[in-house]
Design an enzyme around this catalytic site. Structure first.
Site, PDB file in Angstrom:
ATOM      1  N   LYS A  57       0.802  -1.230   0.000  1.00  0.00           N
ATOM      2  CA  LYS A  57       0.000   0.000   0.000  1.00  0.00           C
ATOM      3  C   LYS A  57       0.837   1.283   0.000  1.00  0.00           C
ATOM      4  CE  LYS A  57      -4.444  -1.320   0.278  1.00  0.00           C
ATOM      5  NZ  LYS A  57      -5.511  -0.809  -0.591  1.00  0.00           N
ATOM      6  N   SER A 306       0.761  -9.784  -0.608  1.00  0.00           N
ATOM      7  CA  SER A 306       0.576  -8.332  -0.566  1.00  0.00           C
ATOM      8  C   SER A 306       0.857  -7.664   0.768  1.00  0.00           C
ATOM      9  CB  SER A 306      -0.844  -7.974  -1.012  1.00  0.00           C
ATOM     10  OG  SER A 306      -1.797  -8.669  -0.235  1.00  0.00           O
TER      11      SER A 306
END
Length: 406
Positions: A57, A306
Site C-alpha cells: 500500500k 501483498s
C-alpha cells in the site's frame, strides 16, 4: 450503472516507479518448491509483506500524495483503511510533511492501529468494516476540508500499485500468470494495466475471499454489486463494494476473478510460514490459496504476497487451524470397555503408526454405561491426511470404532 472508461496510461505507472525509487524496498521474486509441487506449476512469490510499511500500500499512497500540490498538502489528508493503506498514507504524509487523519474499522487488528499511530497519524476507530469507516471519512472530508486519499478507486493510487507489475516482468520476462489479492481492486488493476502493457499475453487473475466476493459478483453481473455483509478472516480484503474505476479496469484488463475459502487461506498461511519462514496476513496469502484453481500446468506463476501486518494471537490461531486443515493434527473419540489394558492397546496402535500424542482424556462419566465403558478423547500429531487415514484403518482392523472430531 454506467461507468466511464478509465484512462490509465502506462507512462503514469512508469512515472510512479521513478517517484517511488528511493521510497520502496526492492522485493525480489522467491521461487517456491513447495507451492510449485502442490499445484504443478513453477511458482514465484513477490514478497510485498517485506515492504517498508509491511505491505504494497505504500506504493499507491506515496504516489498519490507525492503528486499533490503544496496547497492541498497543507489542507491535511484523510483516509479510510482496514490497516495497510492507513500505514501507507501515514508513512507518506510523515515523509512529505503533511498531517493525516485515518478512519479505521473498530475490528482492525491492534498491530495495524498502533503502527499507524506510530507513524504520526491521528487514528479514529469507526464502524465494523471498511465501507462504514470510509463513509465516516467522507463526512469528515466535507466538514474539515481534508484531501481524501482513496485506498483503491483513484488512478494515481492504482498507478502506484501497478509498479509491482513492472518489477515482476523486469525480473521474470516470460511469466505466464500473475495472481493478486482483491479487496477493492486497486492492486489487481494496477498490476494488470502494467503487465498487459508490457506483455499482452500474460494472464492476470484476481483472488477474492469467498466471504467477500464483491468484485467477482460485479463482473459476473456486469454491474457494481454492493454486498449486504462480508465474512472472512482476510480483513484486509473485506470490501463490500468495488470501485467504479477498478470495476471498469478489471473488465478491460483482468482475465479472471476466483474465490477461495478461509480454510484454504489457513493452509496457505501455514505452508508459507513453515517452508519459507515468511509471515503474511490473511489477505496477503489469497494468491497462494488460489494456485490450485489454475487448470494449466508447467506455467510460470507469480503470486503477490501483498502484506504481512498480523498480530501474534492471530498467527497462533492460524497455525493451529492450518495444522488441522492440513491433517497435521488429528483429534478423535472412542468408547472402550472399562477394564485394564484397553488404554495400552490404543497407545500401542498410535505408537506403531508414529502418531505423537498431544492430549488424552480418559473419562468414564461421558458414557451412558459409566461402570462398563469409558470415553477416550485423543489428540495426536500426524503427517497429513494419508497418515490420518492409515491410523483410522489400523484402529478398524483392531476392532475399534473411532469418531473423528477434527
Amino acid at each position: 450503472m454506467g461507468t466511464v472508461r478509465p484512462i490509465l496510461d502506462f507512462k503514469e505507472i512508469e512515472n510512479a516507479k521513478d517517484r517511488l525509487q528511493d521510497v520502496v524496498k526492492e522485493t525480489k521474486l522467491i521461487y517456491s518448491n513447495i507451492f510449485s509441487s502442490e499445484c504443478g506449476n513453477q511458482v514465484y512469490i513477490k514478497p510485498e509483506n517485506l515492504q517498508v510499511t509491511g505491505s504494497f500500500k505504500i506504493r499507491g499512497a506515496y504516489n498519490k500524495i507525492g503528486k499533490l500540490s503544496s496547497e492541498d498538502k497543507q489542507k491535511g489528508l484523510i483516509a479510510a483503511s482496514a490497516g495497510n493503506h492507513a500505514q501507507g498514507v501515514a508513512f507518506a504524509a510523515q515523509k512529505l510533511g503533511t498531517p493525516a487523519v485515518i478512519v479505521m474499522p473498530k475490528t482492525t487488528p491492534l498491530i495495524k492501529v498502533e503502527a499507524t499511530k506510530n507513524l504520526g497519524a491521528e487514528v479514529i476507530l469507526h464502524g465494523d468494516c471498511y465501507d462504514e469507516a470510509c463513509a465516516y471519512a467522507r463526512e469528515l472530508e466535507k466538514e474539515k476540508g481534508y484531501i481524501f486519499i482513496h485506498p483503491f478507486d483513484d488512478l494515481d493510487v492504482i498507478a502506484g500499485q501497478g509498479t509491482i507489475g513492472i518489477e515482476i516482468l523486469e525480473e521474470l520476462k516470460d511469466a505466464d500468470y500473475i495472481l493478486a489479492a482483491v479487496g477493492g481492486g486497486g492492486l489487481l488493476t494496477g498490476i494488470a494495466v502494467a503487465a498487459k502493457s508490457i506483455n499482452p499475453n500474460v494472464k492476470v487473475i484476481g483472488v477474492e475471499p469467498e466471504g467477500s466476493p464483491s468484485l467477482k459478483l460485479s463482473i459476473d453481473s456486469n454491474r457494481i454489486i454492493d454486498l449486504d455483509s462480508v465474512k472472512t478472516i482476510a480483513d484486509g480484503a473485506a470490501v463490500k463494494k468495488p470501485g467504479e474505476l477498478t470495476f471498469a479496469l478489471t473488465k478491460e484488463y483482468v482475465d479472471e476473478i476466483i474465490t477461495v475459502s478461509d480454510y484454504e487461506l489457513m493452509e496457505a498461511f501455514l505452508i508459507l510460514l513453515e517452508k519459507h519462514k515468511l509471515i503474511a496476513e490473511n489477505a496477503g496469502v489469497l494468491p497462494l490459496a488460489g494456485l490450485k484453481r489454475i487448470a494449466d500446468k508447467d506455467k510460470k506463476v507469480v503470486c503477490v504476497v501483498s502484506g504481512g501486518n498480523i498480530d501474534v494471537l492471530t498467527i497462533s490461531s492460524l497455525i493451529n487451524r492450518g495444522l488441522v486443515s492440513r491433517g497435521r493434527v488429528f483429534c478423535f473419540t472412542m468408547e472402550l470397555p472399562d477394564k485394564p489394558g484397553q488404554l495400552m492397546r490404543v497407545c500401542e496402535i498410535l505408537a506403531r503408526n508414529n502418531a505423537n500424542i498431544i492430549k488424552l482424556d480418559h473419562n468414564q462419566y461421558k458414557t451412558l454405561y459409566r461402570f462398563m465403558q469409558v470415553q477416550l478423547e485423543v489428540t495426536v500429531e500426524t503427517n497429513g491426511h494419508d497418515h490420518v487415514a492409515s491410523i483410522i484403518d489400523d484402529f478398524q482392523k483392531e476392532g475399534f470404532t473411532i469418531n473423528k472430531v477434527y
